[in-house]
Structures are given as structure tokens and as C-alpha cells.
Scaffold this motif. Structure first.
Motif, short mmCIF file in Angstrom:
data_model
loop_
_atom_site.label_atom_id
_atom_site.label_comp_id
_atom_site.label_asym_id
_atom_site.label_seq_id
_atom_site.Cartn_x
_atom_site.Cartn_y
_atom_site.Cartn_z
N THR A 1 18.45 -15.16 26.03
CA THR A 1 18.96 -15.24 24.66
C THR A 1 20.18 -14.33 24.52
O THR A 1 21.18 -14.70 23.90
CB THR A 1 17.85 -14.88 23.66
OG1 THR A 1 16.78 -15.83 23.81
CG2 THR A 1 18.35 -14.92 22.23
N ARG B 1 8.64 -12.26 17.72
CA ARG B 1 9.69 -13.30 17.84
C ARG B 1 10.28 -13.67 16.49
O ARG B 1 9.66 -13.46 15.45
CB ARG B 1 9.07 -14.57 18.46
CG ARG B 1 8.48 -14.37 19.85
CD ARG B 1 9.46 -14.76 20.93
NE ARG B 1 9.03 -14.34 22.25
CZ ARG B 1 9.61 -14.79 23.38
NH1 ARG B 1 10.60 -15.64 23.34
NH2 ARG B 1 9.19 -14.35 24.54
N ASP C 1 19.38 -21.39 24.50
CA ASP C 1 19.01 -20.04 24.96
C ASP C 1 17.73 -20.02 25.81
O ASP C 1 17.29 -18.96 26.22
CB ASP C 1 18.85 -19.08 23.78
CG ASP C 1 17.48 -19.22 23.11
OD1 ASP C 1 16.96 -20.35 23.06
OD2 ASP C 1 16.94 -18.20 22.67
N ASP C 2 17.13 -21.21 26.06
CA ASP C 2 15.85 -21.15 26.77
C ASP C 2 15.59 -22.34 27.70
O ASP C 2 15.01 -22.16 28.76
CB ASP C 2 14.71 -21.05 25.75
CG ASP C 2 13.39 -20.58 26.35
OD1 ASP C 2 13.40 -19.54 27.04
OD2 ASP C 2 12.37 -21.25 26.15
N PHE D 1 13.64 -19.36 19.50
CA PHE D 1 12.38 -18.63 19.35
C PHE D 1 12.57 -17.39 20.21
O PHE D 1 12.16 -17.33 21.35
CB PHE D 1 11.23 -19.52 19.84
CG PHE D 1 9.86 -18.92 19.67
CD1 PHE D 1 9.34 -18.68 18.41
CD2 PHE D 1 9.09 -18.62 20.77
CE1 PHE D 1 8.06 -18.13 18.26
CE2 PHE D 1 7.81 -18.08 20.63
CZ PHE D 1 7.30 -17.84 19.38
N GLY D 2 13.30 -16.41 19.65
CA GLY D 2 13.77 -15.29 20.45
C GLY D 2 12.93 -14.04 20.30
O GLY D 2 12.25 -13.86 19.29
MN MN Z 1 14.83 -16.13 24.73
#
Ligand code: MN
Ligand code: GTP
Ligand code: MN
Length: 584
Positions: free
Chosen positions: A254, A368, A277-278, A300-301
Motif C-alpha cells: 500500500t 485496517r 495496492d493489493d 483495505f489497508g
Molecule cells: Mn495493503
């Protein structure tokens, strides 16, 4: 009966018969539906409203304290043949797994509402996208799926057109860790998840569908489903190069995806664009290049460590319309986590108790945020392109306190596949279990590959074929430590210096030194202007520890043998070739 697709209606009816919900709700994804769900969750305490003035439209969810991360030891891949799941997965025979799960699901939704969530992974009009339907009894899951996927009426229309979809059945059950299982049936494109409300276990579009089931689909259909971020780097000349990078959980995807260039780069006109990002789905295009989409619509960081300094784009993204899970709050109800560095102090911890640093951190280490990608200032306009973006470089990386230099380039695709297969990283809080133990995590897919890793490596190797114009492959390590235990590389924005070298290598303009493990930059090949590095840092970031790498390759060789006779011979030979070169 709300769908034109009989097989979907039938499945919903079967599940309702088994789980006996009080009501059935087909999600259309509308604002009105969302507002009603949120109101209901606020009323029953599932969501706590955060400070409307500072964080409009944002909510806090406190999960059950035993339900805060993915549970790899309770995650199964259920194929007819055990060998198809491979040594990298827990396996159960499909019949036994269905029987076990159906017993848990029996009557489990009594008094609850069953939600039917049609969703599309990827832009709704992209040929690379794939659809699924999740049935859940958790309104929290519905609200998160609405952010993370293209959910509702348009997805249902596509599913009705295509006739196929991944079936995901989820119930939070009693949240009893003894009665918690995440089961995948790739041959049936089916997921059954019971007893957890945590993101990676409950938002079935994400890890369960977009990685475990999709990796299986991808192998059959000739594409790749990977645990990778996708970013675009716009040079001062106005060209944009796309890079996909696989790092294990909590190792900086991320962060890298939302990188802000250092001051000098910004002034010169460099820009970084976030595509994903994933997760990355990619497939060869007509021109032989790999084209990638981000199947997700949101982030979903990991919250802890996110600050205006470490990830300003993420922080800007979560100022509104965000669901926070397991963070602390300040006295005036603003979300707070360790490392937010905003001058405020936590009043309550993630369990809702008065904050006491002697008891527990304010935020759970795996707390998260869930937020729409559209709120990210660096979100790439190309992220919605149905054709995807052409990938110039694939980057592997992990947390390696010792041995592994800052960056090196694989000689060719086969070597690149070995670099990915041999990836190692020290474990983090993203999954339950010990933290800081080095384990192999091939392509960062150890928890996510839905089939035998040996077959997966063979699938990767198969992309090297006539007409292919494959990305160059690299390995990075932002986490090398000095004798004092501190990171030697500044990381974060300064990682752009490494990405610039990577682009330079792809274009044939950047220099490198050839070594047995691949092409390493000499210090002078990187732009290090304004970076203060000690002599120790220079030696360790750019040098090659010959004896250390000999031991590493012996260990890689042993670990590859765990895959037995299904391991592709080309990979074994590549390992042996490099081991010999290191011994010479
Ligand atoms: Mn991430
Ligand atoms: P998942 O979302 O779980 O798949 O993980 P992720 O790969 O997205 O991890 P994330 O970006 O949330 O990583 C967060 C952790 O990596 C934090 O501890 C950061 O401080 C650390 N991190 C990220 N980039 C760097 C870097 O360049 N250098 C150092 N030293 N740490 C970094
Ligand atoms: Mn991840």
C-alpha cells in the motif's frame, strides 16, 4: 426470486433452506440501501460514528478480540486430488469439507438477514474482470464489499449475461475460534467461510475469490492472479511506465502504490499513479505484453504506521467515507493509531477500553481502513480502463534484515520465476502466529495460491513463449538492517530512486554489475542525491555477501525439493546453475 439466472436463484434458495434466515435481501448497491444498512449497524452497535466534523461519513467497527486477522491454519483448499492443492495448502477432501461446513451452516442465520451480494472484480466492462456472488449474514461485510468491489445491480446484470459466477457463502456464526473455517473448492468455483467477520476471512471477493479461486481460474484460462500492487510512474518526459510488485502482507504494497516522490523528483516533474495496492490480474495482450487490472475498487489497508509522513495519499484518502476496523479513538472521537503522528492522543483503545499503554496498543497492529480507491489523490485514471495497463516490470520483495541487497534484476524470465519462487520474508501481524520469523513466501502467494505451488511455478514459466514481450523481473529489499538494528535505507518516497533505476534498466539506459544472483546497480547507477548513507549502509545495500548467498542458495535448493517431482525441471536447473556460479 430476484434474478433472471435460474442457477443463482436455486443456489440462494438452497442456502436459505440450510441456514434458515429471518429475511433475504438482494443487494442492489444503491445509496438508499447503504444508508439503511448503516443506520441498522449504528443502532445495534456494530458501527460507531466517528467525529462528523473531522471525518464525515466515517465509522469504527470493533471486531471480536479473537477475530482480528486471517487464520491460515484454518484455511483450506479442497480439491479432489490432494496433490492439486500442494504442500503449500491445508487440504480436505471436498465431500468431507462440504459436510463439515454444512453442519456449521445448518440453521446459523436464524433471526438474521441473509444478504445476497452480486459483485464484479475489476471494471464492470472489462474482459479481464470476473464476477461472484457472496451470501452473508453480516451487514458489515455488505458495507465493506460495497467499497471493495463493484457491487449491486450492474454486477448482477453481467452475471446474468455470463451465466457463471464464483459462489461464496459466509456466516459470522458464533465467532468461536474452534468453529472457524475458510474453505475453498476451486473445482466448483465455491467458497465457504464460517466463524469470522475479519476482512480477509469474510470479504470473500478479496483473498478468497480474487487470489485463491482466481489463481486456479487463471491457470486454466491462461492468465495470472497475483498478490501485487500496480503503480504507474510518469517521467518528466510525460511517459508512464507500469510496475507490478509482490510483497508479503504488511511489507509495504500500500505504501509503494501510493508513493509521493521526493522533493527533487517532484520538482523535476515525476508523478506516481496508484492503480491497485493489493491484487493484480494480468494477461497477455495481442502485442505480447502483459496487461493488468486491479480487480478491487477500494483499499483495505493497514492503519498503524500510516501518517502524513509515511503515506500522505492514504491519510488523505481516509478523511471521509471510511470504515475503520480496530483502531483507537481520541476523546473527540477521531480515529487514532500508533504512528499516526498527528499530535492527538488516544482515549479509548481498539477494544473500547480506556487507553493504557501498559495493557495494549491503542490500535490493533492489524487494524485496517476500508475506503474507495476514488478517494485516493493519486488514483490512476487508467485504473478504470477495461483493457488494463501494460506492465513493464515485475518486482518481488520481502522483509530481509540481512543478506539481501536493496535491488537486483533477474537475467531473464526463468531466473525471474526462480527469484519469485525463492522469496523469503520475516512474518508480520497480518496473520495470526509468531512475528519476525523468516519463511519462504513464493511470489508473496504462500497464503493465497489456490493450487500446488509446483504447478503454479510451471504456469509462470509457460508465459515465456514465442511472441511474448514479458516484463523484466526485479527483487527489492527496503528492510535491510545495520548492526544497530536500524533500517539502512530511508525507504518510502525514496524508493522512487530504485524504481527509476528499474525503468532505466527496462529502457536500456541504466547501468548494472553482473553477479551470480543477477544484475546489481553500482552505487553510481542510482540517483542518491540528498540521501545520507553510512559506509555500512553502502556496503550492505549494494554489495554481495558471497558466503551468505551460497548458504541461501543451498537453503533455496532444499526448500524447492519440498515440492517433489512436480517441481519444473527448469527451475531446479536454474537454482543449480546459480549455486554453481556462487561456488566458482
Ligand atoms: Mn495493503
Ligand atoms: P497487505 O495489505 O496486508 O497485503 O500489506 P501491504 O504490503 O500493503 O503492507 P503495508 O503497505 O500496509 O505495509 C506497512 C508496513 O510496511 C509498515 O510497517 C510500514 O512502516 C512498512 N513500510 C512500508 N514501506 C516501507 C519502506 O520503504 N521502508 C520501511 N522500512 N518500511 C516500510
Ligand atoms: Mn494483501
Amino acid at each position: 426470486m430476484t434474478s433472471k439466472l435460474e442457477s443463482l436463484n436455486q443456489w440462494v434458495a438452497e442456502v436459505a433452506h440450510l441456514t434458515r434466515p429471518a429475511a433475504i435481501h438482494w443487494c442492489d448497491g444503491s445509496d438508499a440501501e447503504h444508508a439503511a444498512l448503516i443506520a441498522r449497524m449504528e443502532a445495534d452497535g456494530t458501527l460507531v460514528r466517528l467525529n462528523e466534523a473531522t471525518h464525515p461519513g466515517s465509522w469504527l467497527h470493533r471486531s471480536h478480540p479473537d477475530d482480528v486477522a486471517r487464520v491460515e491454519h484454518l484455511t483450506f483448499v479442497c480439491t479432489t486430488e490432494r496433490e492439486d492443492a500442494g504442500p503449500n495448502n491445508h487440504w480436505m477432501a471436498p465431500d468431507a469439507a462440504h459436510a463439515k461446513m454444512d453442519a456449521l451452516f445448518d440453521g446459523c442465520m436464524q433471526g438474521r438477514t441473509l444478504y445476497v451480494i452480486p459483485y464484479c472484480m475489476g471494471p464492470i466492462d472489462s474482459p479481464l474482470s470476473r464476477c461472484g456472488v457472496e451470501i452473508t449474514d453480516s451487514p458489515y461485510v455488505v458495507a465493506n464489499m460495497r467499497i471493495m468491489t463493484r457491487m449491486g445491480a450492474p454486477a448482477l446484470a453481467r452475471i446474468e449475461r455470463e451465466g457463471t459466477f464464483v459462489k461464496g457463502l459466509h456466516s459470522t456464526g458464533e465467532l468461536d475460534p474452534e468453529r472457524r473455517f475458510i474453505m475453498h473448492f476451486p473445482e466448483e468455483l465455491t467458497i465457504k467461510s464460517y466463524g469470522s467477520g475479519y476482512g480477509g476471512n469474510a470479504l470473500l471477493g478479496k483473498k478468497c475469490h480474487a487470489l485463491r479461486i482466481a489463481s486456479w481460474q487463471a491457470r486454466q484460462e491462461g492468465w495470472l492472479a497475483e498478490h501485487m500492487l500496480i503503480l504507474g510512474i510518469e517521467t518528466p518526459q510525460g511517459q508512464t511506465h507500469y510496475i507490478a510488485a509482490a510483497f508479503p502482507s504488511a511489507c509495504g504494497k500500500t505504501n509503494l502504490a501510493m508513493l509521493i516522490p521526493p522533493e527533487g523528483y517532484r520538482r523535476a516533474g515525476w508523478k506516481v499513479w496508484t492503480v491497485g495496492d493489493d491484487i493484480c490480474w494480468m494477461r497477455p495482450g495481442a502485442d505480447g505484453r502483459l496487461y493488468a487490472i486491479n480487480p478491487e475498487a477500494g483499499f483495505f489497508g493497514v492503519a498503524p504506521g500510516t501518517s502524513a509522513k509515511s503515506n500522505p495519499n492514504a491519510l488523505a484518502s481516509v478523511q471521509a467515507n471510511t470504515i475503520f476496523t480496530n483502531v483507537g479513538v481520541t476523546a473527540d472521537n477521531q480515529p487514532w493509531w500508533e504512528g499516526i503522528d498527528n499530535g492527538l492522543a488516544p482515549a479509548l483503545d481498539w477494544r473500547g477500553e480506556p487507553f493504557d499503554p501498559a495493557t495494549r496498543p491503542a490500535a490493533h497492529p492489524n487494524a485496517r481502513f476500508t475506503v474507495s480507491a476514488r478517494q485516493c489523490p493519486s488514483y490512476s485514471p487508467m485504473a478504470e480502463d477495461p483493457q488494463g495497463v501494460p506492465i513493464s516490470a515485475i518486482v518481488f520483495g520481502g522483509r530481509r534484515a540481512s543478506l539481501v541487497p536493496l535491488v537486483f534484476q533477474a537475467r531473464d524470465w526463468t531466473h525471474g520465476v526462480l527469484v519469485g519462487a525463492a522469496m523469503g520474508s520475516e512474518t508480520t501481524a497480518a496473520a495470526t502466529g509468531a512475528v519476525g520469523v523468516m519463511r519462504r513466501d513464493p511470489m508473496a502467494m504462500k497464503p493465497f495460491c489456490g493450487y500446488n505451488f509446483a504447478d503454479y511455478f510451471a504456469h509462470w514459466l509457460s508465459f515465456d513463449r514465442p511472441g511474448a514481450r514479458l516484463p523484466a523481473v526485479f527483487h527489492v529489499n527496503w528492510f535491510r538492517k545495520g548492526d544497530d538494528g536500524k533500517f539502512l535505507w530511508p525507504g518510502f518516497g525514496d524508493n522512487l530512486r530504485v524504481l527509476e533505476w528499474i525503468i532505466g534498466r527496462v529502457q536500456g539506459t541504466a547501468g548494472a554489475v553482473e553477479t551470480p544472483i543477477g544484475h546489481l546497480p553500482a552505487e553510481a547507477d542510482l540517483n542518491l542525491e540528498g540521501v545520507a548513507l553510512s559506509d555500512e549502509a553502502r556496503a550492505k545495500l549494494f554489495g554481495l555477501d558471497h558466503a551468505g548467498w551460497q548458504a541461501e542458495f543451498a537453503s533455496i535448493g532444499r526448500d524447492l525439493e519440498d515440492y517433489g517431482p512436480r517441481l519444473p525441471e527448469a527451475l531446479r536447473q536454474e537454482q543449480q546453475r546459480i549455486a554453481r556460479a556462487l561456488a566458482a
